[in-house]
Design an enzyme around this catalytic site. Structure first.
Site, PDB file in Angstrom:
ATOM      1  N   SER A 291       0.966  -0.994  -0.016  1.00 58.73           N
ATOM      2  CA  SER A 291      -0.062  -0.075  -0.022  1.00 58.73           C
ATOM      3  C   SER A 291       0.871   1.214  -0.007  1.00 58.73           C
ATOM      4  CB  SER A 291      -0.970   0.062   1.141  1.00 58.73           C
ATOM      5  OG  SER A 291      -0.082  -0.245   2.556  1.00 58.73           O
TER       6      SER A 291
ATOM      7  N   ASN B 216      -2.525  -2.184  13.666  1.00 54.92           N
ATOM      8  CA  ASN B 216      -3.839  -1.759  13.609  1.00 54.92           C
ATOM      9  C   ASN B 216      -4.190  -0.542  14.134  1.00 54.92           C
ATOM     10  OD1 ASN B 216      -3.755  -4.251  12.109  1.00 54.92           O
ATOM     11  ND2 ASN B 216      -4.780  -5.413  13.892  1.00 54.92           N
TER      12      ASN B 216
ATOM     13  N   HIS C  70     -39.955  22.974 -12.639  1.00 57.05           N
ATOM     14  CA  HIS C  70     -39.927  22.284 -14.004  1.00 57.05           C
ATOM     15  C   HIS C  70     -39.265  22.949 -15.106  1.00 57.05           C
ATOM     16  CE1 HIS C  70     -43.547  20.547 -11.888  1.00 57.05           C
ATOM     17  NE2 HIS C  70     -43.884  21.797 -11.766  1.00 57.05           N
TER      18      HIS C  70
ATOM     19  N   SER D 282     -12.694  25.069 -28.389  1.00 54.78           N
ATOM     20  CA  SER D 282     -12.615  23.963 -29.229  1.00 54.78           C
ATOM     21  C   SER D 282     -11.547  23.973 -30.120  1.00 54.78           C
ATOM     22  CB  SER D 282     -13.998  23.664 -29.918  1.00 54.78           C
ATOM     23  OG  SER D 282     -13.969  22.879 -30.727  1.00 54.78           O
TER      24      SER D 282
ATOM     25  N   LYS E 141     -16.338  28.574 -30.096  1.00 50.05           N
ATOM     26  CA  LYS E 141     -16.591  27.946 -28.761  1.00 50.05           C
ATOM     27  C   LYS E 141     -16.160  28.274 -27.486  1.00 50.05           C
ATOM     28  CE  LYS E 141     -18.667  24.209 -28.487  1.00 50.05           C
ATOM     29  NZ  LYS E 141     -20.093  23.676 -28.072  1.00 50.05           N
TER      30      LYS E 141
ATOM     31  N   GLU F 255     -18.714  21.557 -15.991  1.00 52.87           N
ATOM     32  CA  GLU F 255     -18.817  20.370 -16.478  1.00 52.87           C
ATOM     33  C   GLU F 255     -17.822  19.128 -15.726  1.00 52.87           C
ATOM     34  OE1 GLU F 255     -19.288  20.298 -21.073  1.00 52.87           O
ATOM     35  OE2 GLU F 255     -18.160  21.970 -20.525  1.00 52.87           O
TER      36      GLU F 255
ATOM     37  N   TYR G 256     -10.211  -5.890  13.408  1.00 49.94           N
ATOM     38  CA  TYR G 256      -9.309  -5.384  11.814  1.00 49.94           C
ATOM     39  C   TYR G 256      -9.139  -6.569  11.008  1.00 49.94           C
ATOM     40  CZ  TYR G 256      -5.872  -3.957   8.759  1.00 49.94           C
ATOM     41  OH  TYR G 256      -5.486  -3.509   7.415  1.00 49.94           O
TER      42      TYR G 256
ATOM     43  N   LYS H 152      -8.059   3.783   1.873  1.00 51.38           N
ATOM     44  CA  LYS H 152      -7.200   4.944   1.702  1.00 51.38           C
ATOM     45  C   LYS H 152      -7.342   5.644   0.474  1.00 51.38           C
ATOM     46  CE  LYS H 152      -4.249   2.790   4.703  1.00 51.38           C
ATOM     47  NZ  LYS H 152      -5.452   2.064   4.925  1.00 51.38           N
TER      48      LYS H 152
HETATM   49  N1  ARG Z   1      -1.454  -1.155   5.468  1.00 51.58           N
HETATM   50  C1  ARG Z   1      -2.531  -1.803   6.399  1.00 51.58           C
HETATM   51  C2  ARG Z   1      -3.921  -0.895   6.168  1.00 51.58           C
HETATM   52  O1  ARG Z   1      -3.953  -0.076   5.672  1.00 51.58           O
HETATM   53  C3  ARG Z   1      -1.987  -1.566   7.853  1.00 51.58           C
HETATM   54  C4  ARG Z   1      -2.480  -2.401   8.795  1.00 51.58           C
HETATM   55  C5  ARG Z   1      -2.040  -3.623   8.519  1.00 51.58           C
HETATM   56  N2  ARG Z   1      -2.190  -4.546   9.692  1.00 51.58           N
HETATM   57  C6  ARG Z   1      -2.334  -5.978   9.584  1.00 51.58           C
HETATM   58  N3  ARG Z   1      -2.464  -6.528  10.645  1.00 51.58           N
HETATM   59  N4  ARG Z   1      -1.892  -6.619   8.381  1.00 51.58           N
HETATM   60  O2  ARG Z   1      -4.784  -1.457   6.957  1.00 51.58           O
END
Ligand code: ARG
Length: 463
Positions: free
Chosen positions: A25, A112, A158, A279, A285, A292, A319, A327
Protein backbone atom coordinates in the site's frame (compact mmCIF):
# COMPACT_ATOMS: atom_id res chain seq x y z
CA UNK A 1 11.74 -8.64 -2.73
CA UNK A 2 14.70 -9.85 -0.68
CA UNK A 3 14.18 -7.17 1.93
CA UNK A 4 13.66 -8.59 5.41
CA UNK A 5 10.04 -8.46 6.49
CA UNK A 6 9.33 -6.97 9.90
CA UNK A 7 6.82 -9.75 10.45
CA UNK A 8 9.07 -12.46 8.98
CA UNK A 9 9.79 -14.47 12.16
CA UNK A 10 7.33 -17.30 11.59
CA UNK A 11 8.02 -17.53 7.84
CA UNK A 12 10.64 -19.69 6.19
CA UNK A 13 9.70 -19.10 2.56
CA UNK A 14 9.86 -15.73 0.81
CA UNK A 15 6.93 -13.69 -0.47
CA UNK A 16 5.84 -14.17 -4.06
CA UNK A 17 6.56 -11.11 -6.21
CA UNK A 18 2.95 -11.05 -7.35
CA UNK A 19 1.83 -11.12 -3.72
CA UNK A 20 4.13 -8.24 -2.88
CA UNK A 21 2.72 -6.12 -5.66
CA UNK A 22 -0.81 -7.08 -4.66
CA UNK A 23 -0.35 -6.46 -0.98
CA UNK A 24 1.65 -3.26 -0.92
CA UNK A 25 0.00 0.00 0.00
CA UNK A 26 3.06 2.22 0.24
CA UNK A 27 2.53 3.53 -3.29
CA UNK A 28 -0.45 5.45 -1.90
CA UNK A 29 -0.27 5.35 1.91
CA UNK A 30 3.12 7.11 1.91
CA UNK A 31 0.96 10.22 2.10
CA UNK A 32 0.35 9.39 5.76
CA UNK A 33 4.03 9.79 6.70
CA UNK A 34 3.61 12.99 8.68
CA UNK A 35 0.74 11.59 10.75
CA UNK A 36 2.58 8.28 11.15
CA UNK A 37 5.70 9.96 12.49
CA UNK A 38 3.73 12.26 14.76
CA UNK A 39 1.84 9.29 16.17
CA UNK A 40 5.05 7.30 16.68
CA UNK A 41 6.74 10.13 18.57
CA UNK A 42 3.68 10.54 20.83
CA UNK A 43 3.63 6.79 21.47
CA UNK A 44 7.35 6.67 22.24
CA UNK A 45 7.18 9.69 24.53
CA UNK A 46 4.37 8.02 26.44
CA UNK A 47 6.36 4.76 26.71
CA UNK A 48 9.22 6.73 28.18
CA UNK A 49 6.93 8.48 30.65
CA UNK A 50 5.55 5.15 31.88
CA UNK A 51 9.03 3.67 32.19
CA UNK A 52 8.91 1.25 29.24
CA UNK A 53 11.51 3.12 27.19
CA UNK A 54 14.71 4.72 28.46
CA UNK A 55 15.32 8.41 27.97
CA UNK A 56 18.09 7.61 25.50
CA UNK A 57 15.87 5.30 23.45
CA UNK A 58 13.18 7.96 23.22
CA UNK A 59 15.71 10.64 22.25
CA UNK A 60 17.10 8.41 19.49
CA UNK A 61 13.65 7.52 18.22
CA UNK A 62 12.48 11.13 18.13
CA UNK A 63 15.62 12.40 16.39
CA UNK A 64 15.62 9.48 13.96
CA UNK A 65 11.98 9.99 13.01
CA UNK A 66 12.43 13.72 12.54
CA UNK A 67 15.35 13.03 10.24
CA UNK A 68 13.30 10.61 8.22
CA UNK A 69 10.49 13.17 7.95
CA UNK A 70 12.80 15.79 6.54
CA UNK A 71 14.24 13.29 4.09
CA UNK A 72 10.76 12.40 2.89
CA UNK A 73 9.91 16.06 2.53
CA UNK A 74 13.07 16.66 0.54
CA UNK A 75 12.38 13.70 -1.69
CA UNK A 76 15.42 11.82 -0.39
CA UNK A 77 13.69 8.84 1.16
CA UNK A 78 13.67 5.50 -0.66
CA UNK A 79 10.27 3.89 -0.39
CA UNK A 80 10.25 0.15 -0.83
CA UNK A 81 7.22 -1.82 -1.94
CA UNK A 82 8.77 -4.93 -0.41
CA UNK A 83 8.25 -3.26 2.96
CA UNK A 84 4.55 -3.08 2.20
CA UNK A 85 3.31 0.09 3.83
CA UNK A 86 4.25 3.49 5.21
CA UNK A 87 4.60 2.15 8.75
CA UNK A 88 7.11 -0.58 7.97
CA UNK A 89 9.08 1.57 5.56
CA UNK A 90 9.67 4.16 8.23
CA UNK A 91 10.31 1.68 11.03
CA UNK A 92 12.78 -0.35 8.97
CA UNK A 93 14.86 2.69 8.08
CA UNK A 94 14.71 3.95 11.66
CA UNK A 95 15.99 0.61 12.96
CA UNK A 96 18.69 0.48 10.32
CA UNK A 97 19.96 3.76 11.72
CA UNK A 98 19.43 3.64 15.47
CA UNK A 99 19.45 -0.09 16.12
CA UNK A 100 17.56 -1.62 19.03
CA UNK A 101 15.79 1.58 20.03
CA UNK A 102 14.04 1.48 16.67
CA UNK A 103 12.94 -2.07 17.34
CA UNK A 104 11.48 -1.01 20.69
CA UNK A 105 9.24 1.67 19.17
CA UNK A 106 6.51 -0.82 18.34
CA UNK A 107 6.19 -1.98 21.97
CA UNK A 108 2.55 -1.95 23.08
CA UNK A 109 1.37 -0.98 19.62
CA UNK A 110 0.17 -2.67 16.46
CA UNK A 111 -0.16 -1.47 12.92
CA UNK A 112 -3.87 -1.83 13.52
CA UNK A 113 -4.17 1.00 16.02
CA UNK A 114 -1.35 2.81 14.22
CA UNK A 115 -3.17 2.98 10.87
CA UNK A 116 -6.47 3.91 12.52
CA UNK A 117 -4.64 6.77 14.26
CA UNK A 118 -2.93 7.91 11.06
CA UNK A 119 -6.20 7.94 9.12
CA UNK A 120 -7.99 9.95 11.79
CA UNK A 121 -5.20 12.52 11.98
CA UNK A 122 -5.04 12.81 8.20
CA UNK A 123 -8.79 13.13 7.77
CA UNK A 124 -9.03 15.67 10.60
CA UNK A 125 -6.61 17.96 8.74
CA UNK A 126 -8.21 17.19 5.40
CA UNK A 127 -11.66 17.98 6.71
CA UNK A 128 -10.42 21.31 8.05
CA UNK A 129 -9.06 22.11 4.60
CA UNK A 130 -12.40 21.19 2.99
CA UNK A 131 -14.23 23.42 5.48
CA UNK A 132 -11.90 26.30 4.78
CA UNK A 133 -12.34 26.02 1.03
CA UNK A 134 -16.08 25.75 1.55
CA UNK A 135 -16.08 28.91 3.64
CA UNK A 136 -14.18 30.78 0.91
CA UNK A 137 -16.70 29.69 -1.70
CA UNK A 138 -19.64 30.66 0.50
CA UNK A 139 -18.10 34.06 1.13
CA UNK A 140 -17.65 34.60 -2.61
CA UNK A 141 -21.30 33.71 -3.18
CA UNK A 142 -22.75 35.95 -0.48
CA UNK A 143 -20.66 38.93 -1.57
CA UNK A 144 -21.96 38.38 -5.11
CA UNK A 145 -25.49 38.03 -3.76
CA UNK A 146 -25.23 41.41 -2.09
CA UNK A 147 -24.09 42.99 -5.36
CA UNK A 148 -26.82 41.23 -7.35
CA UNK A 149 -29.61 41.70 -4.78
CA UNK A 150 -31.89 43.68 -7.11
CA UNK A 151 -31.06 41.99 -10.43
CA UNK A 152 -34.17 40.33 -11.84
CA UNK A 153 -34.15 36.93 -13.49
CA UNK A 154 -36.72 34.21 -14.12
CA UNK A 155 -37.32 31.78 -11.28
CA UNK A 156 -38.05 28.27 -12.52
CA UNK A 157 -40.11 25.26 -11.61
CA UNK A 158 -40.00 22.26 -13.96
CA UNK A 159 -37.34 24.31 -15.76
CA UNK A 160 -40.21 26.52 -17.00
CA UNK A 161 -40.22 30.22 -16.21
CA UNK A 162 -42.43 30.47 -13.09
CA UNK A 163 -42.09 33.77 -11.21
CA UNK A 164 -39.49 36.50 -11.33
CA UNK A 165 -36.82 36.27 -8.63
CA UNK A 166 -33.68 38.20 -7.90
CA UNK A 167 -30.27 36.83 -8.82
CA UNK A 168 -29.08 37.56 -5.29
CA UNK A 169 -31.83 35.32 -3.97
CA UNK A 170 -30.74 32.52 -6.28
CA UNK A 171 -27.11 32.86 -5.19
CA UNK A 172 -28.17 32.74 -1.54
CA UNK A 173 -30.10 29.53 -2.21
CA UNK A 174 -26.81 27.97 -3.32
CA UNK A 175 -25.21 29.29 -0.15
CA UNK A 176 -27.88 27.59 1.97
CA UNK A 177 -27.05 24.20 0.45
CA UNK A 178 -23.37 24.73 1.17
CA UNK A 179 -24.13 26.00 4.67
CA UNK A 180 -25.82 22.70 5.52
CA UNK A 181 -22.82 20.85 4.10
CA UNK A 182 -20.56 22.86 6.36
CA UNK A 183 -22.67 22.04 9.40
CA UNK A 184 -22.68 18.32 8.58
CA UNK A 185 -18.92 18.27 8.01
CA UNK A 186 -18.07 20.07 11.22
CA UNK A 187 -20.41 17.79 13.14
CA UNK A 188 -18.69 14.64 11.92
CA UNK A 189 -15.32 16.04 13.01
CA UNK A 190 -16.33 15.15 16.59
CA UNK A 191 -16.41 11.49 15.64
CA UNK A 192 -13.18 11.68 13.63
CA UNK A 193 -11.16 13.24 16.41
CA UNK A 194 -11.02 10.20 18.70
CA UNK A 195 -7.82 8.34 19.61
CA UNK A 196 -7.60 4.60 18.86
CA UNK A 197 -3.99 4.47 20.06
CA UNK A 198 -3.51 1.87 22.79
CA UNK A 199 -6.03 -0.56 21.31
CA UNK A 200 -2.96 -2.32 19.86
CA UNK A 201 -3.86 -5.27 17.62
CA UNK A 202 -7.40 -5.62 18.97
CA UNK A 203 -7.49 -6.35 22.70
CA UNK A 204 -5.30 -3.64 24.21
CA UNK A 205 -1.84 -4.24 25.60
CA UNK A 206 -0.23 -5.65 28.73
CA UNK A 207 2.26 -2.76 28.98
CA UNK A 208 1.55 0.15 31.27
CA UNK A 209 0.28 2.73 28.79
CA UNK A 210 -1.24 6.16 29.22
CA UNK A 211 -3.84 6.56 26.51
CA UNK A 212 -4.91 9.99 27.71
CA UNK A 213 -1.37 11.23 27.29
CA UNK A 214 -1.02 10.21 23.65
CA UNK A 215 -4.53 11.42 22.87
CA UNK A 216 -3.71 14.82 24.32
CA UNK A 217 -0.40 15.14 22.50
CA UNK A 218 -2.06 14.31 19.19
CA UNK A 219 -4.87 16.80 19.72
CA UNK A 220 -7.65 14.21 19.98
CA UNK A 221 -10.78 15.24 21.91
CA UNK A 222 -11.17 11.85 23.56
CA UNK A 223 -10.11 8.20 23.40
CA UNK A 224 -11.98 5.31 21.77
CA UNK A 225 -13.37 3.32 24.69
CA UNK A 226 -13.46 -0.15 23.13
CA UNK A 227 -10.29 -1.63 21.67
CA UNK A 228 -12.08 -3.96 19.23
CA UNK A 229 -14.12 -1.10 17.83
CA UNK A 230 -11.14 1.25 17.86
CA UNK A 231 -9.15 -0.82 15.34
CA UNK A 232 -12.05 -1.79 13.11
CA UNK A 233 -14.16 1.37 12.96
CA UNK A 234 -14.05 3.25 9.67
CA UNK A 235 -17.41 5.00 10.12
CA UNK A 236 -15.62 8.30 10.43
CA UNK A 237 -14.36 8.02 6.85
CA UNK A 238 -17.73 6.87 5.53
CA UNK A 239 -19.46 9.72 7.31
CA UNK A 240 -17.05 12.28 5.94
CA UNK A 241 -17.40 10.85 2.46
CA UNK A 242 -21.21 10.87 2.71
CA UNK A 243 -21.16 14.57 3.53
CA UNK A 244 -18.59 15.23 0.81
CA UNK A 245 -20.74 13.28 -1.67
CA UNK A 246 -23.77 15.42 -0.87
CA UNK A 247 -21.68 18.57 -1.07
CA UNK A 248 -20.50 17.45 -4.53
CA UNK A 249 -24.14 16.84 -5.48
CA UNK A 250 -24.77 20.46 -4.54
CA UNK A 251 -21.81 21.64 -6.59
CA UNK A 252 -23.13 19.58 -9.50
CA UNK A 253 -26.50 21.32 -9.24
CA UNK A 254 -24.80 24.71 -9.32
CA UNK A 255 -22.61 23.46 -12.16
CA UNK A 256 -25.61 22.35 -14.18
CA UNK A 257 -27.21 25.79 -13.84
CA UNK A 258 -23.98 27.45 -14.92
CA UNK A 259 -23.81 25.20 -17.97
CA UNK A 260 -27.35 26.19 -18.89
CA UNK A 261 -26.89 29.86 -18.08
CA UNK A 262 -23.77 30.13 -20.20
CA UNK A 263 -25.38 28.45 -23.21
CA UNK A 264 -26.60 30.39 -26.28
CA UNK A 265 -30.26 30.00 -25.37
CA UNK A 266 -29.86 31.63 -21.95
CA UNK A 267 -26.82 33.90 -22.21
CA UNK A 268 -27.12 34.83 -18.52
CA UNK A 269 -23.50 34.45 -17.67
CA UNK A 270 -19.99 34.80 -19.04
CA UNK A 271 -17.70 32.51 -17.08
CA UNK A 272 -14.50 34.40 -17.82
CA UNK A 273 -11.70 33.32 -20.17
CA UNK A 274 -9.50 32.06 -17.34
CA UNK A 275 -11.95 29.29 -16.49
CA UNK A 276 -13.15 28.17 -19.91
CA UNK A 277 -11.58 26.33 -22.82
CA UNK A 278 -12.08 26.51 -26.55
CA UNK A 279 -12.72 23.84 -29.13
CA UNK A 280 -9.98 22.49 -31.36
CA UNK A 281 -12.34 22.49 -34.34
CA UNK A 282 -15.10 25.06 -33.69
CA UNK A 283 -13.47 28.49 -33.38
CA UNK A 284 -16.51 30.17 -31.84
CA UNK A 285 -16.67 27.90 -28.78
CA UNK A 286 -16.04 28.87 -25.18
CA UNK A 287 -16.91 25.92 -23.00
CA UNK A 288 -17.85 25.95 -19.29
CA UNK A 289 -15.32 23.26 -18.39
CA UNK A 290 -15.13 23.95 -14.67
CA UNK A 291 -18.84 23.37 -14.31
CA UNK A 292 -18.81 20.28 -16.50
CA UNK A 293 -15.79 18.71 -14.82
CA UNK A 294 -17.28 19.34 -11.40
CA UNK A 295 -20.51 17.72 -12.52
CA UNK A 296 -18.41 14.72 -13.56
CA UNK A 297 -16.27 14.66 -10.43
CA UNK A 298 -19.44 14.48 -8.35
CA UNK A 299 -19.66 10.95 -9.74
CA UNK A 300 -16.30 9.85 -8.42
CA UNK A 301 -16.87 11.21 -4.92
CA UNK A 302 -20.22 9.42 -4.80
CA UNK A 303 -18.49 6.30 -6.16
CA UNK A 304 -15.94 6.55 -3.35
CA UNK A 305 -18.78 6.60 -0.83
CA UNK A 306 -20.21 3.42 -2.31
CA UNK A 307 -16.75 1.80 -2.28
CA UNK A 308 -16.31 2.58 1.42
CA UNK A 309 -19.76 1.37 2.39
CA UNK A 310 -19.23 -1.89 0.53
CA UNK A 311 -15.74 -2.21 2.01
CA UNK A 312 -17.26 -2.21 5.49
CA UNK A 313 -20.27 -4.37 4.71
CA UNK A 314 -20.28 -7.68 6.63
CA UNK A 315 -16.81 -7.16 8.09
CA UNK A 316 -16.50 -9.15 11.28
CA UNK A 317 -14.68 -7.63 14.26
CA UNK A 318 -11.95 -6.61 14.60
CA UNK A 319 -9.32 -5.43 12.08
CA UNK A 320 -9.40 -7.01 8.62
CA UNK A 321 -7.01 -6.34 5.80
CA UNK A 322 -9.94 -5.19 3.69
CA UNK A 323 -9.51 -1.89 5.43
CA UNK A 324 -6.35 -1.15 3.50
CA UNK A 325 -8.77 -0.29 0.69
CA UNK A 326 -10.09 2.72 2.61
CA UNK A 327 -7.18 4.95 1.66
CA UNK A 328 -7.55 5.70 -2.01
CA UNK A 329 -11.25 6.63 -1.79
CA UNK A 330 -10.59 8.87 1.22
CA UNK A 331 -7.62 10.61 -0.41
CA UNK A 332 -9.52 11.01 -3.64
CA UNK A 333 -12.65 12.44 -2.00
CA UNK A 334 -10.55 14.92 -0.05
CA UNK A 335 -8.45 15.97 -3.05
CA UNK A 336 -11.43 16.20 -5.38
CA UNK A 337 -13.62 18.15 -2.96
CA UNK A 338 -10.94 20.67 -2.10
CA UNK A 339 -10.02 21.22 -5.73
CA UNK A 340 -13.61 21.70 -6.86
CA UNK A 341 -14.35 24.15 -4.04
CA UNK A 342 -11.21 26.17 -4.74
CA UNK A 343 -11.74 26.39 -8.46
CA UNK A 344 -15.40 27.31 -7.97
CA UNK A 345 -14.50 30.18 -5.65
CA UNK A 346 -11.86 31.44 -8.08
CA UNK A 347 -14.23 31.13 -11.03
CA UNK A 348 -17.12 32.93 -9.30
CA UNK A 349 -14.82 35.83 -8.55
CA UNK A 350 -14.56 36.33 -12.36
CA UNK A 351 -18.08 35.52 -13.50
CA UNK A 352 -19.96 38.28 -15.34
CA UNK A 353 -23.74 38.21 -15.20
CA UNK A 354 -25.72 39.54 -18.14
CA UNK A 355 -28.45 41.47 -16.38
CA UNK A 356 -30.29 42.45 -19.58
CA UNK A 357 -30.54 38.86 -20.77
CA UNK A 358 -31.91 37.78 -17.41
CA UNK A 359 -34.39 40.64 -17.32
CA UNK A 360 -35.57 39.94 -20.88
CA UNK A 361 -36.06 36.28 -20.06
CA UNK A 362 -38.02 37.12 -16.91
CA UNK A 363 -40.24 39.46 -18.91
CA UNK A 364 -41.12 36.60 -21.26
CA UNK A 365 -43.34 33.74 -20.20
CA UNK A 366 -46.02 35.57 -18.18
CA UNK A 367 -44.08 35.26 -14.98
CA UNK A 368 -46.23 37.88 -13.21
CA UNK A 369 -49.47 35.93 -13.73
CA UNK A 370 -49.53 34.96 -10.04
CA UNK A 371 -49.25 38.64 -9.15
CA UNK A 372 -52.33 39.40 -11.23
CA UNK A 373 -54.24 36.63 -9.42
CA UNK A 374 -53.09 38.02 -6.05
CA UNK A 375 -54.26 41.49 -7.17
CA UNK A 376 -57.75 40.12 -7.89
CA UNK A 377 -57.81 38.32 -4.52
CA UNK A 378 -56.94 41.58 -2.76
CA UNK A 379 -59.98 43.08 -4.49
CA UNK A 380 -62.26 40.36 -3.09
CA UNK A 381 -62.19 37.69 -5.84
CA UNK A 382 -61.83 34.14 -4.41
CA UNK A 383 -58.41 32.69 -5.33
CA UNK A 384 -59.73 29.85 -7.51
CA UNK A 385 -61.85 32.29 -9.55
CA UNK A 386 -58.91 34.65 -9.81
CA UNK A 387 -56.75 31.76 -11.08
CA UNK A 388 -59.36 31.07 -13.78
CA UNK A 389 -59.57 34.73 -14.85
CA UNK A 390 -55.80 35.06 -15.12
CA UNK A 391 -55.61 31.84 -17.13
CA UNK A 392 -57.93 33.43 -19.69
CA UNK A 393 -55.93 36.68 -19.75
CA UNK A 394 -52.74 34.69 -20.38
CA UNK A 395 -54.49 32.78 -23.16
CA UNK A 396 -55.44 36.04 -24.84
CA UNK A 397 -51.97 37.55 -24.46
CA UNK A 398 -50.40 34.39 -25.85
CA UNK A 399 -52.62 34.38 -28.92
CA UNK A 400 -51.88 38.07 -29.49
CA UNK A 401 -48.14 37.42 -28.83
CA UNK A 402 -47.89 40.16 -26.24
CA UNK A 403 -46.83 40.32 -22.58
CA UNK A 404 -49.27 40.77 -19.71
CA UNK A 405 -48.47 44.40 -19.10
CA UNK A 406 -49.16 45.06 -22.82
CA UNK A 407 -52.77 43.90 -22.59
CA UNK A 408 -54.92 47.08 -22.74
CA UNK A 409 -57.02 47.92 -19.65
CA UNK A 410 -60.27 47.64 -21.64
CA UNK A 411 -59.42 44.07 -22.59
CA UNK A 412 -58.47 43.17 -18.99
CA UNK A 413 -61.75 44.57 -17.76
CA UNK A 414 -63.66 42.22 -20.08
CA UNK A 415 -62.43 39.39 -17.83
CA UNK A 416 -63.07 41.07 -14.46
CA UNK A 417 -64.69 44.37 -13.50
CA UNK A 418 -62.54 44.80 -10.37
CA UNK A 419 -59.48 45.49 -12.51
CA UNK A 420 -58.31 49.10 -12.51
CA UNK A 421 -55.39 51.03 -13.99
CA UNK A 422 -53.36 50.31 -10.83
CA UNK A 423 -53.09 46.72 -12.10
CA UNK A 424 -50.03 47.63 -14.16
CA UNK A 425 -48.00 48.17 -10.99
CA UNK A 426 -48.28 44.50 -10.10
CA UNK A 427 -47.69 43.31 -13.64
CA UNK A 428 -44.14 44.67 -13.72
CA UNK A 429 -41.21 42.47 -12.71
CA UNK A 430 -40.05 45.00 -10.12
CA UNK A 431 -43.51 45.11 -8.55
CA UNK A 432 -43.57 41.32 -8.41
CA UNK A 433 -40.23 40.84 -6.63
CA UNK A 434 -40.68 43.85 -4.33
CA UNK A 435 -44.00 42.43 -3.15
CA UNK A 436 -42.32 39.31 -1.73
CA UNK A 437 -40.85 41.23 1.14
CA UNK A 438 -40.71 38.82 4.05
CA UNK A 439 -38.00 36.64 5.59
CA UNK A 440 -36.94 34.11 2.99
CA UNK A 441 -38.60 36.09 0.16
CA UNK A 442 -36.98 37.31 -3.03
CA UNK A 443 -37.46 41.10 -2.57
CA UNK A 444 -34.15 42.96 -3.01
CA UNK A 445 -34.53 44.45 0.46
CA UNK A 446 -34.77 40.97 2.02
CA UNK A 447 -31.92 39.63 -0.08
CA UNK A 448 -29.67 42.42 1.11
CA UNK A 449 -30.52 41.70 4.74
CA UNK A 450 -30.05 37.95 4.26
CA UNK A 451 -26.73 38.38 2.44
CA UNK A 452 -25.37 40.68 5.11
CA UNK A 453 -26.39 38.27 7.84
CA UNK A 454 -24.77 35.36 6.02
CA UNK A 455 -21.63 37.39 5.46
CA UNK A 456 -21.36 38.23 9.17
CA UNK A 457 -21.73 34.55 10.09
CA UNK A 458 -19.06 33.54 7.58
CA UNK A 459 -16.66 36.25 8.71
CA UNK A 460 -17.04 35.09 12.31
CA UNK A 461 -16.41 31.49 11.20
CA UNK A 462 -13.28 32.38 9.26
CA UNK A 463 -11.66 33.93 12.36
N1 ARG B 1 -1.58 -1.26 5.42
C1 ARG B 1 -2.46 -1.71 6.43
C2 ARG B 1 -3.83 -1.02 6.31
O1 ARG B 1 -3.89 -0.07 5.65
C3 ARG B 1 -1.91 -1.41 7.78
C4 ARG B 1 -2.42 -2.31 8.87
C5 ARG B 1 -1.95 -3.68 8.60
N2 ARG B 1 -2.28 -4.56 9.67
C6 ARG B 1 -2.13 -5.87 9.55
N3 ARG B 1 -2.48 -6.57 10.55
N4 ARG B 1 -1.73 -6.42 8.42
O2 ARG B 1 -4.81 -1.43 6.86
Amino acid sequence: MNQKKLWGGRFSGSTDALMEAFSQSVSFDWRLYRQDIRGSIAHARMLQATGVLSEQDFADIEAGLKNIQSEIENDKFDWSEALEDVHMNIEAVLTERIGDAGKRLHTGRSRNDQIATDMRLFLRDGLDAVCQALTELQLTLVVLAKQQAAVIMPGYTHMQSAQPVTLGHHLLAWNEMLQRDYERLTDCRKRINVSPLGAAALAGTSYPIDREMTAKELGFDRIAVNSLDAVSDRDFIIEFNAHAALMMVHLSRIAEELVLWSSEGFGYVDMGDAFCTGSSIMPQKKNPDVAELTRGKCGRVNGNLMALLMLMKSQPLAYNRDNQEDKEPMFDSLDTSIMCLEVFAAMFAQVKFNQEAMYRAAARGYSTATDLADYLVRKGVPFRDAHEVVGKVVGLAASDRIELEQVPLSQLQRFSDVIDSDVYEVLTLEGSVNARNHIGGTAPEQVKIAAEKAERLLAARAE
